[in-house]
Design a protein around this motif. Structure first.
Motif, PDB file in Angstrom:
ATOM      1  N   LEU A 141       0.736  -1.310   0.045  1.00 38.92           N
ATOM      2  CA  LEU A 141      -0.035   0.128  -0.071  1.00 38.92           C
ATOM      3  C   LEU A 141       0.855   1.093   0.034  1.00 38.92           C
ATOM      4  O   LEU A 141       1.940   1.310   0.677  1.00 38.92           O
ATOM      5  CB  LEU A 141      -0.846   0.133   1.185  1.00 38.92           C
ATOM      6  CG  LEU A 141      -1.808  -1.124   1.228  1.00 38.92           C
ATOM      7  CD1 LEU A 141      -2.645  -1.206   2.437  1.00 38.92           C
ATOM      8  CD2 LEU A 141      -2.734  -1.514   0.318  1.00 38.92           C
ATOM      9  N   TYR A 142       0.251   2.448  -0.523  1.00 41.22           N
ATOM     10  CA  TYR A 142       1.180   3.788  -0.670  1.00 41.22           C
ATOM     11  C   TYR A 142       2.412   3.304  -1.184  1.00 41.22           C
ATOM     12  O   TYR A 142       2.333   2.564  -2.538  1.00 41.22           O
ATOM     13  CB  TYR A 142       1.182   4.234   0.650  1.00 41.22           C
ATOM     14  CG  TYR A 142      -0.103   4.110   1.339  1.00 41.22           C
ATOM     15  CD1 TYR A 142      -1.193   5.068   0.822  1.00 41.22           C
ATOM     16  CD2 TYR A 142      -0.512   3.460   2.391  1.00 41.22           C
ATOM     17  CE1 TYR A 142      -2.360   5.368   1.540  1.00 41.22           C
ATOM     18  CE2 TYR A 142      -1.710   3.537   3.089  1.00 41.22           C
ATOM     19  CZ  TYR A 142      -2.696   4.443   2.763  1.00 41.22           C
ATOM     20  OH  TYR A 142      -3.763   4.327   3.341  1.00 41.22           O
ATOM     21  N   TYR A 143       3.595   3.656  -0.730  1.00 46.77           N
ATOM     22  CA  TYR A 143       4.799   3.596  -1.433  1.00 46.77           C
ATOM     23  C   TYR A 143       5.424   2.388  -1.020  1.00 46.77           C
ATOM     24  O   TYR A 143       6.772   2.440  -1.082  1.00 46.77           O
ATOM     25  CB  TYR A 143       5.474   4.961  -1.411  1.00 46.77           C
ATOM     26  CG  TYR A 143       5.902   5.259  -0.095  1.00 46.77           C
ATOM     27  CD1 TYR A 143       6.737   4.880   0.639  1.00 46.77           C
ATOM     28  CD2 TYR A 143       4.986   6.191   0.568  1.00 46.77           C
ATOM     29  CE1 TYR A 143       7.144   5.320   2.054  1.00 46.77           C
ATOM     30  CE2 TYR A 143       5.037   6.693   1.929  1.00 46.77           C
ATOM     31  CZ  TYR A 143       6.239   6.358   2.552  1.00 46.77           C
ATOM     32  OH  TYR A 143       6.446   6.708   3.901  1.00 46.77           O
ATOM     33  N   ALA A 144       4.908   1.376  -0.409  1.00 45.45           N
ATOM     34  CA  ALA A 144       5.622   0.241   0.375  1.00 45.45           C
ATOM     35  C   ALA A 144       6.517  -0.481  -0.630  1.00 45.45           C
ATOM     36  O   ALA A 144       5.620  -0.587  -1.848  1.00 45.45           O
ATOM     37  CB  ALA A 144       4.862  -0.553   1.263  1.00 45.45           C
ATOM     38  N   GLU A 145       7.245  -1.267  -0.523  1.00 44.04           N
ATOM     39  CA  GLU A 145       7.695  -2.334  -1.371  1.00 44.04           C
ATOM     40  C   GLU A 145       8.297  -3.500  -0.466  1.00 44.04           C
ATOM     41  O   GLU A 145       8.760  -3.283   0.636  1.00 44.04           O
ATOM     42  CB  GLU A 145       9.260  -1.672  -2.182  1.00 44.04           C
ATOM     43  CG  GLU A 145       9.032  -0.843  -3.117  1.00 44.04           C
ATOM     44  CD  GLU A 145      10.100  -0.095  -3.659  1.00 44.04           C
ATOM     45  OE1 GLU A 145      10.105   0.302  -4.818  1.00 44.04           O
ATOM     46  OE2 GLU A 145      11.051  -0.645  -3.289  1.00 44.04           O
ATOM     47  N   PRO A 146       8.147  -4.532  -0.950  1.00 37.67           N
ATOM     48  CA  PRO A 146       8.690  -5.687  -0.084  1.00 37.67           C
ATOM     49  C   PRO A 146      10.164  -5.913  -0.064  1.00 37.67           C
ATOM     50  O   PRO A 146      10.725  -5.612  -0.986  1.00 37.67           O
ATOM     51  CB  PRO A 146       8.131  -7.157  -0.754  1.00 37.67           C
ATOM     52  CG  PRO A 146       7.910  -6.429  -2.254  1.00 37.67           C
ATOM     53  CD  PRO A 146       7.617  -5.186  -2.137  1.00 37.67           C
ATOM     54  N   GLY A 147      10.482  -6.240   1.107  1.00 39.63           N
ATOM     55  CA  GLY A 147      11.926  -6.604   1.125  1.00 39.63           C
ATOM     56  C   GLY A 147      12.400  -7.543   0.084  1.00 39.63           C
ATOM     57  O   GLY A 147      11.942  -8.729  -0.274  1.00 39.63           O
ATOM     58  N   ILE A 148      13.612  -7.910  -0.036  1.00 37.73           N
ATOM     59  CA  ILE A 148      14.376  -8.928  -1.016  1.00 37.73           C
ATOM     60  C   ILE A 148      15.167  -9.736   0.028  1.00 37.73           C
ATOM     61  O   ILE A 148      16.274  -8.946   0.513  1.00 37.73           O
ATOM     62  CB  ILE A 148      15.062  -8.147  -2.043  1.00 37.73           C
ATOM     63  CG1 ILE A 148      13.944  -7.457  -2.855  1.00 37.73           C
ATOM     64  CG2 ILE A 148      15.500  -9.396  -2.901  1.00 37.73           C
ATOM     65  CD1 ILE A 148      14.681  -6.659  -4.145  1.00 37.73           C
ATOM     66  N   GLN A 149      15.163 -10.795  -0.038  1.00 33.75           N
ATOM     67  CA  GLN A 149      15.912 -11.708   0.843  1.00 33.75           C
ATOM     68  C   GLN A 149      16.765 -12.269  -0.072  1.00 33.75           C
ATOM     69  O   GLN A 149      16.655 -13.016  -1.174  1.00 33.75           O
ATOM     70  CB  GLN A 149      15.141 -12.926   1.584  1.00 33.75           C
ATOM     71  CG  GLN A 149      13.876 -12.667   2.086  1.00 33.75           C
ATOM     72  CD  GLN A 149      14.358 -12.198   3.409  1.00 33.75           C
ATOM     73  OE1 GLN A 149      15.116 -12.715   4.099  1.00 33.75           O
ATOM     74  NE2 GLN A 149      13.371 -11.260   4.073  1.00 33.75           N
TER      75      GLN A 149
END
Length: 200
Positions: A64-72
């Motif tokens: 949501l909004y400007y969030a991005e998932p973390g990359i492992q």
């Protein structure tokens, strides 16, 4: 300490620092959580890949909004780096990520601490307490023992007024209550108090 070869991790952190000083090591418990500004994300990914790391995203969260998932990222030395471009937490709706207020996103970089160890930059004590409380409230819904240890350690270095200011940036009306809970060492009550807070 994080898993894997510490010499490899040190080399990687030094290489990230050659790209930018706009990064912060959030945690080194099991893995290395690296927060880097979005402007440098692709260059850091390329660097990690050139060092033999392979990345993947856990699940497929709705951002949501400007969030991005973390990359492992993992390598053959069992090193594990979690690359993040912001302070994003689980929403109350399942499988969603939400960013914390942009004011606090900027605050953590403005107040970061330069270290003399291999990690280069850490959160300020106040930022670390607030980030840890947000992890307790939004991600864990309880207080793991190593979070409690982190809060106890950081609270010894915190300025109370500055901590309240940081809490108010992130948790708004609950900021004062969160501040009171950590000052009183009531770490196990944080998640429950947030969920049941009537005036929020």
């Amino acid at each position: 300490m994080p898993a894997g070869n510490i010499n490899v991790l040190e080399k990687v952190i030094n290489s990230i620092n050659e790209i930018t000083d706009n990064f912060i090591i959030l945690s080194v418990h099991d893995d290395v959580d690296v927060l880097v500004k979005k402007d440098y994300k692709n260059r850091v990914i390329e660097l990690l890949q050139s060092c033999g790391f392979k990345g993947h995203i856990n699940g497929n969260p709705e951002c949501l909004y400007y969030a991005e998932p973390g990359i492992q990222f993992f390598d053959s030395n069992k090193c594990h780096i979690d690359l993040q471009t912001g302070l994003y937490y689980n929403g109350f709706r399942p499988n969603t990520l939400i960013p914390i207020d942009i004011q606090f996103q900027n605050y953590v970089f403005d107040t970061k601490i330069k270290t003399d160890d291999i990690w280069k930059y850490r959160l300020s004590p106040e930022s670390n307490v607030v980030h840890t409380v947000c992890r307790i409230v939004f991600d864990k819904r309880k207080t793991p023992p190593h979070y409690k240890d982190r809060l106890i350690r950081c609270m010894q270095e915190c300025d109370s007024d500055e901590l309240l200011r940081a809490f108010n940036m992130t948790l708004f009306k609950f900021g004062k209550k969160a501040h009171e809970l950590v000052l009183n060492g009531e770490f196990d009550n944080i998640a429950h108090e947030y969920i049941t807070y009537m005036d929020y």
